[in-house]
Design a protein around this motif. Structure first.
Motif, PDB file in Angstrom:
ATOM      1  N   HIS A 274      -4.612  14.733  -2.303  1.00  0.00           N
ATOM      2  CA  HIS A 274      -4.802  13.599  -3.071  1.00  0.00           C
ATOM      3  C   HIS A 274      -4.099  12.534  -3.330  1.00  0.00           C
ATOM      4  O   HIS A 274      -4.348  11.698  -4.156  1.00  0.00           O
ATOM      5  N   ILE A 275      -2.790  12.566  -2.850  1.00  0.00           N
ATOM      6  CA  ILE A 275      -2.030  11.433  -2.570  1.00  0.00           C
ATOM      7  C   ILE A 275      -3.081  10.255  -1.794  1.00  0.00           C
ATOM      8  O   ILE A 275      -2.748   9.075  -2.184  1.00  0.00           O
TER       9      ILE A 275
ATOM     10  N   ARG B 189       2.084   7.193  -6.584  1.00  0.00           N
ATOM     11  CA  ARG B 189       1.055   7.795  -6.990  1.00  0.00           C
ATOM     12  C   ARG B 189       1.335   9.395  -6.892  1.00  0.00           C
ATOM     13  O   ARG B 189       1.226  10.161  -7.369  1.00  0.00           O
ATOM     14  N   SER B 190       2.252   9.331  -5.701  1.00  0.00           N
ATOM     15  CA  SER B 190       2.800  10.703  -5.189  1.00  0.00           C
ATOM     16  C   SER B 190       3.611  11.251  -6.305  1.00  0.00           C
ATOM     17  O   SER B 190       3.683  12.605  -6.400  1.00  0.00           O
ATOM     18  N   ARG B 191       4.319  10.592  -6.764  1.00  0.00           N
ATOM     19  CA  ARG B 191       5.229  10.931  -7.864  1.00  0.00           C
ATOM     20  C   ARG B 191       4.390  11.310  -9.140  1.00  0.00           C
ATOM     21  O   ARG B 191       5.124  12.061  -9.807  1.00  0.00           O
ATOM     22  N   ARG B 192       3.415  10.760  -9.529  1.00  0.00           N
ATOM     23  CA  ARG B 192       2.719  11.113 -10.439  1.00  0.00           C
ATOM     24  C   ARG B 192       1.901  12.397 -10.444  1.00  0.00           C
ATOM     25  O   ARG B 192       1.555  12.965 -11.574  1.00  0.00           O
TER      26      ARG B 192
ATOM     27  N   GLU C 192       0.954  -1.236  -0.005  1.00  0.00           N
ATOM     28  CA  GLU C 192       0.073   0.022   0.166  1.00  0.00           C
ATOM     29  C   GLU C 192       0.957   1.213  -0.028  1.00  0.00           C
ATOM     30  O   GLU C 192       0.662   2.272  -0.710  1.00  0.00           O
ATOM     31  N   LEU C 193       1.985   1.444   0.771  1.00  0.00           N
ATOM     32  CA  LEU C 193       2.782   2.298   1.108  1.00  0.00           C
ATOM     33  C   LEU C 193       3.511   2.675  -0.352  1.00  0.00           C
ATOM     34  O   LEU C 193       3.471   3.748  -0.809  1.00  0.00           O
ATOM     35  N   GLY C 194       3.868   1.621  -0.957  1.00  0.00           N
ATOM     36  CA  GLY C 194       4.632   1.690  -2.480  1.00  0.00           C
ATOM     37  C   GLY C 194       3.648   2.254  -3.380  1.00  0.00           C
ATOM     38  O   GLY C 194       4.154   3.218  -4.335  1.00  0.00           O
TER      39      GLY C 194
END
Length: 133
Positions: free
Chosen positions: A127-128, A111-114, A104-106
């Motif tokens: 929104h992360i 997601r945070s990088r996109r 889940e953290l990965g």
């Protein structure tokens, strides 16, 4: 031997030995005329057992139960095997839970990088972390 000698031989602070005595994990030592505790060599063996039990993840209450069985004349090996089996099952369950959390953290990190922080709307906190419904 006196408590300081026992502590040195066992590699423990004297306060730990007194704590174990209060918890009933060690038998009450003999007392000299001066009131000092006098321990025999079997106390070192018991202290090493307590340490081994803690290293295996057993609680002091569980270790105390094992010691009580032994002191009552029962060989506690079957009981210990059951405790160890339960600890192993709990560890395996925890590993599974941590593995799911790692996944889940990965996913969230990817997601945070996109996502662009500027695209976060006023209705979202961040929104992360998508809202769960």
């Amino acid at each position: 031997m006196l408590i300081g000698e026992l502590a040195c031989a066992a590699g423990l602070p004297t306060q730990t030995i007194r704590f174990y005595e209060r918890r009933g994990l060690l038998p009450d030592p003999e007392r000299g005329a001066n009131g000092y505790r006098n321990y025999d060599a079997s106390t070192i063996t018991r202290l090493h057992f307590i340490g081994a039990g803690q290293a295996a993840g057993l609680t002091l209450a569980e270790i105390g139960g094992i010691i009580d069985l032994r002191d009552d004349g029962t060989v506690p090996c079957t009981h210990v095997a059951g405790l160890v089996e339960n600890k192993l099952a709990a560890v395996r369950a925890r590993i599974a839970s941590l593995t799911a959390l790692e996944t889940e953290l990965g996913t969230l990190l990817e997601r945070s990088r996109r996502l662009d922080p500027a695209d976060c709307s006023d209705t979202e906190v961040c929104h992360i972390l998508p809202a769960r419904r």
